[in-house]
Design a protein around this motif. Structure first.
Motif, PDB file in Angstrom:
ATOM      1  N   ALA A   1      43.777 -26.277   7.183  1.00  0.00           N
ATOM      2  CA  ALA A   1      44.676 -27.398   6.940  1.00  0.00           C
ATOM      3  C   ALA A   1      45.492 -27.737   8.186  1.00  0.00           C
ATOM      4  CB  ALA A   1      45.604 -27.074   5.769  1.00  0.00           C
ATOM      5  N   GLU A   2      45.919 -26.692   8.919  1.00  0.00           N
ATOM      6  CA  GLU A   2      46.772 -26.906  10.092  1.00  0.00           C
ATOM      7  C   GLU A   2      45.967 -27.152  11.368  1.00  0.00           C
ATOM      8  OE1 GLU A   2      49.275 -23.498  10.323  1.00  0.00           O
ATOM      9  OE2 GLU A   2      50.415 -23.985   8.509  1.00  0.00           O
ATOM     10  N   HIS A   3      44.756 -26.583  11.421  1.00  0.00           N
ATOM     11  CA  HIS A   3      43.919 -26.706  12.633  1.00  0.00           C
ATOM     12  C   HIS A   3      42.486 -27.010  12.212  1.00  0.00           C
ATOM     13  CE1 HIS A   3      47.311 -24.910  14.807  1.00  0.00           C
ATOM     14  NE2 HIS A   3      47.324 -23.952  13.898  1.00  0.00           N
ATOM     15  N   PRO A   4      42.217 -28.231  11.789  1.00  0.00           N
ATOM     16  CA  PRO A   4      40.877 -28.547  11.284  1.00  0.00           C
ATOM     17  C   PRO A   4      39.769 -28.427  12.324  1.00  0.00           C
ATOM     18  CG  PRO A   4      42.214 -30.538  11.543  1.00  0.00           C
ATOM     19  CD  PRO A   4      43.135 -29.370  11.720  1.00  0.00           C
ATOM     20  N   ASP A   5      40.131 -28.326  13.606  1.00  0.00           N
ATOM     21  CA  ASP A   5      39.112 -28.210  14.654  1.00  0.00           C
ATOM     22  C   ASP A   5      38.740 -26.765  14.978  1.00  0.00           C
ATOM     23  OD1 ASP A   5      41.614 -27.652  15.689  1.00  0.00           O
ATOM     24  OD2 ASP A   5      41.255 -28.625  17.623  1.00  0.00           O
ATOM     25  N   VAL A   6      39.218 -25.801  14.199  1.00  0.00           N
ATOM     26  CA  VAL A   6      38.852 -24.402  14.414  1.00  0.00           C
ATOM     27  C   VAL A   6      37.333 -24.249  14.342  1.00  0.00           C
ATOM     28  CG1 VAL A   6      38.838 -22.123  13.296  1.00  0.00           C
ATOM     29  CG2 VAL A   6      40.997 -23.312  13.670  1.00  0.00           C
ATOM     30  N   ASP A   7      36.762 -23.544  15.326  1.00  0.00           N
ATOM     31  CA  ASP A   7      35.309 -23.333  15.319  1.00  0.00           C
ATOM     32  C   ASP A   7      34.917 -21.855  15.355  1.00  0.00           C
ATOM     33  OD1 ASP A   7      36.023 -22.751  17.913  1.00  0.00           O
ATOM     34  OD2 ASP A   7      34.732 -24.249  18.856  1.00  0.00           O
ATOM     35  N   GLY A   8      35.894 -20.974  15.341  1.00  0.00           N
ATOM     36  CA  GLY A   8      35.623 -19.541  15.293  1.00  0.00           C
ATOM     37  C   GLY A   8      36.780 -18.805  14.654  1.00  0.00           C
ATOM     38  N   ILE A   9      36.495 -17.792  13.850  1.00  0.00           N
ATOM     39  CA  ILE A   9      37.542 -16.999  13.199  1.00  0.00           C
ATOM     40  C   ILE A   9      37.258 -15.524  13.400  1.00  0.00           C
ATOM     41  CG2 ILE A   9      38.498 -16.272  10.970  1.00  0.00           C
ATOM     42  CD1 ILE A   9      38.355 -19.110  10.008  1.00  0.00           C
ATOM     43  N   PHE A  10      38.275 -14.800  13.870  1.00  0.00           N
ATOM     44  CA  PHE A  10      38.240 -13.340  13.921  1.00  0.00           C
ATOM     45  C   PHE A  10      39.151 -12.817  12.816  1.00  0.00           C
ATOM     46  CE2 PHE A  10      40.793  -9.631  15.496  1.00  0.00           C
ATOM     47  CZ  PHE A  10      39.857  -8.670  15.142  1.00  0.00           C
ATOM     48  N   ALA A  11      38.588 -12.060  11.875  1.00  0.00           N
ATOM     49  CA  ALA A  11      39.361 -11.477  10.777  1.00  0.00           C
ATOM     50  C   ALA A  11      39.512  -9.980  11.007  1.00  0.00           C
ATOM     51  CB  ALA A  11      38.674 -11.735   9.440  1.00  0.00           C
ATOM     52  N   ALA A  12      40.702  -9.460  10.752  1.00  0.00           N
ATOM     53  CA  ALA A  12      41.019  -8.068  11.081  1.00  0.00           C
ATOM     54  C   ALA A  12      40.372  -7.044  10.166  1.00  0.00           C
ATOM     55  CB  ALA A  12      42.534  -7.871  11.091  1.00  0.00           C
ATOM     56  N   CYS A  13      39.663  -7.488   9.119  1.00  0.00           N
ATOM     57  CA  CYS A  13      38.844  -6.565   8.325  1.00  0.00           C
ATOM     58  C   CYS A  13      37.775  -7.374   7.608  1.00  0.00           C
ATOM     59  CB  CYS A  13      39.678  -5.729   7.345  1.00  0.00           C
ATOM     60  SG  CYS A  13      40.139  -6.577   5.827  1.00  0.00           S
ATOM     61  N   ASP A  14      36.740  -6.702   7.140  1.00  0.00           N
ATOM     62  CA  ASP A  14      35.613  -7.398   6.514  1.00  0.00           C
ATOM     63  C   ASP A  14      35.988  -8.086   5.212  1.00  0.00           C
ATOM     64  OD1 ASP A  14      33.992  -6.591   8.574  1.00  0.00           O
ATOM     65  OD2 ASP A  14      33.030  -4.956   7.462  1.00  0.00           O
ATOM     66  N   GLN A  15      36.886  -7.481   4.435  1.00  0.00           N
ATOM     67  CA  GLN A  15      37.284  -8.112   3.177  1.00  0.00           C
ATOM     68  C   GLN A  15      37.996  -9.437   3.438  1.00  0.00           C
ATOM     69  OE1 GLN A  15      38.402  -5.331  -0.225  1.00  0.00           O
ATOM     70  NE2 GLN A  15      38.971  -4.092   1.532  1.00  0.00           N
ATOM     71  N   MET A  16      38.850  -9.477   4.480  1.00  0.00           N
ATOM     72  CA  MET A  16      39.486 -10.733   4.851  1.00  0.00           C
ATOM     73  C   MET A  16      38.445 -11.736   5.335  1.00  0.00           C
ATOM     74  SD  MET A  16      42.687  -9.035   6.890  1.00  0.00           S
ATOM     75  CE  MET A  16      43.622 -10.523   7.218  1.00  0.00           C
ATOM     76  N   ALA A  17      37.445 -11.252   6.065  1.00  0.00           N
ATOM     77  CA  ALA A  17      36.382 -12.139   6.537  1.00  0.00           C
ATOM     78  C   ALA A  17      35.595 -12.723   5.368  1.00  0.00           C
ATOM     79  CB  ALA A  17      35.450 -11.381   7.477  1.00  0.00           C
ATOM     80  N   ALA A  18      35.385 -11.923   4.317  1.00  0.00           N
ATOM     81  CA  ALA A  18      34.686 -12.429   3.134  1.00  0.00           C
ATOM     82  C   ALA A  18      35.472 -13.570   2.498  1.00  0.00           C
ATOM     83  CB  ALA A  18      34.480 -11.299   2.131  1.00  0.00           C
ATOM     84  N   GLY A  19      36.805 -13.409   2.424  1.00  0.00           N
ATOM     85  CA  GLY A  19      37.635 -14.490   1.911  1.00  0.00           C
ATOM     86  C   GLY A  19      37.597 -15.711   2.804  1.00  0.00           C
ATOM     87  N   ALA A  20      37.522 -15.476   4.115  1.00  0.00           N
ATOM     88  CA  ALA A  20      37.452 -16.586   5.070  1.00  0.00           C
ATOM     89  C   ALA A  20      36.182 -17.401   4.867  1.00  0.00           C
ATOM     90  CB  ALA A  20      37.519 -16.052   6.498  1.00  0.00           C
ATOM     91  N   VAL A  21      35.044 -16.735   4.721  1.00  0.00           N
ATOM     92  CA  VAL A  21      33.778 -17.430   4.512  1.00  0.00           C
ATOM     93  C   VAL A  21      33.819 -18.251   3.224  1.00  0.00           C
ATOM     94  CG1 VAL A  21      31.321 -17.098   4.032  1.00  0.00           C
ATOM     95  CG2 VAL A  21      32.417 -15.806   5.869  1.00  0.00           C
ATOM     96  N   GLN A  22      34.396 -17.687   2.179  1.00  0.00           N
ATOM     97  CA  GLN A  22      34.498 -18.408   0.913  1.00  0.00           C
ATOM     98  C   GLN A  22      35.372 -19.650   1.059  1.00  0.00           C
ATOM     99  OE1 GLN A  22      35.988 -16.048  -2.321  1.00  0.00           O
ATOM    100  NE2 GLN A  22      35.799 -17.706  -3.817  1.00  0.00           N
TER     101      GLN A  22
END
Length: 353
Positions: free
Chosen positions: A236-257
């Motif tokens: 919502a704040e940065h719609p041009d984001v093209d990469g995400i680093f998540a500090a754990c896999d469970q957070m990354a799973a939420g990010a993908v969703q």
């Protein structure tokens, strides 16, 4: 002077109590005042006295016990067995205990009950204790009462520990996203009070500075729900984001969703890298690129250090973290993996860090 093993008589003499009183304190028996109990425990900590495990087991008719002490958030405390990280810790401990006579006792509490649990386990520990998610101040409190302890993760300087290279791992994750072409890379950080999360936060900031990137980051907790909420906010704040680093896999799973629910695609629109390389990473769709945390090896090393009496104050052993590339960063990302690093600090080290 030649080395002489400390005895319970040494403890009793230094504390100014009888051998029987010292024995009752060491066995957590009744009939000793709090003042005498505190005095004996202080002497035990100061001398670094370790009771003979075999003799204690023979005298009491009980087997020696290794305590696993975990401070978890409310959700994790109630779902302890379902959290991949904790199951990997237990697997590593059990591998090191296999074939011996030491039993494992698991102690899980929420932060509100942590100090009470720390004091109780420190008084009754036999083979020693392995601390997980225990803040440095409480780890130091445990160490002052019982020297037979190792922290799984960064902690107070005097407390023995096995530590993953969290900062370097996070740096490598961000650098890899940059290498595959991402230029608006955001991070989802873990809890500020968690030392592993703090190390990963530091690595992200180092990469941002060196690569000339904007510091796009959101704080969260080590859960899928937190990863989802943080990613929704980032998009919502940065719609041009093209990469995400998540500090754990469970957070990354939420990010993908969250990315999918927003009508975006992984990895075509946004590449995602997690941290841990738990079973979650391989089971996601698409499978998750992740920084592999050698949890089982770390837990086994900490357990062996306790059993062998190698964990002196300030003892450290460091473990490297490796990149495991999967589909969440694109079909050609594996071709861009840098050469394997050689970390001298992955070997056992003694003395101050």
């Amino acid at each position: 002077m030649p080395y002489r093993k400390l005895t319970i008589e040494d403890v009793a003499h230094e504390a100014g109590v009888s051998r029987a009183t010292a024995s009752r304190v060491l066995n957590n028996a009744r009939g000793v005042s709090e003042e005498l109990r505190d005095r004996v425990n202080r002497v035990v900590a100061d001398l670094g006295y370790r009771p003979n495990a075999a003799a204690r087991a023979l005298a009491s008719g009980r087997r020696d016990v290794l305590d696993l002490v975990v401070i978890a958030c409310r959700t994790d405390a109630h779902m302890f067995g379902a959290v991949p990280y904790y199951s990997r810790v237990i697997a590593g401990v059990m591998a090191a205990l296999a074939g011996g006579d030491v039993q494992l006792r698991v102690n899980v509490t929420e932060p509100a009950g942590a100090a009470e649990l720390i004091d109780r386990v420190a008084q009754s520990a036999t083979a020693g204790a392995l601390l997980v998610n225990v803040p440095p101040e409480l780890a130091a409190r445990f160490h002052a009462r019982c020297r037979r302890v190792v922290s799984l993760g960064a902690t107070a300087p005097q407390v023995p520990a096995v530590e993953p290279e969290n900062s370097r791992g996070a740096y490598d994750a961000v650098a890899f996203l940059h290498r595959i072409g991402c230029r608006r890379i955001a991070a989802i950080h873990g809890p500020e009070t968690n030392t592993c999360a703090a190390g990963r936060r530091a690595g992200h900031l180092e990469a941002v500075r060196e690569l000339g990137l904007a510091d796009l980051a959101v704080d969260g907790g080590f859960s899928r729900e937190c990863g989802y909420a943080a990613t929704a906010r980032l998009l919502a704040e940065h719609p041009d984001v093209d990469g995400i680093f998540a500090a754990c896999d469970q957070m990354a799973a939420g990010a993908v969703q969250a990315i999918t629910d927003a009508g975006r695609r992984v990895p075509a629109d946004i590449a995602v890298v997690g941290f841990d390389d738990s079973v979650v990473a391989a089971c996601m769709s698409p499978p998750l690129t992740s920084m592999r945390l050698p949890v089982e090896d770390m837990a086994a090393a900490a357990t062996r250090a306790l059993l062998e009496g190698a964990a002196a104050p300030h003892w450290r052993r460091f473990f490297a973290i490796d990149l495991v590339v999967r589909s969440s960063t694109g079909p050609d990302a594996a071709l861009l993996i840098p050469p394997a690093r050689s970390l001298d600090r992955s070997a056992a080290l003694t003395g101050r860090r």
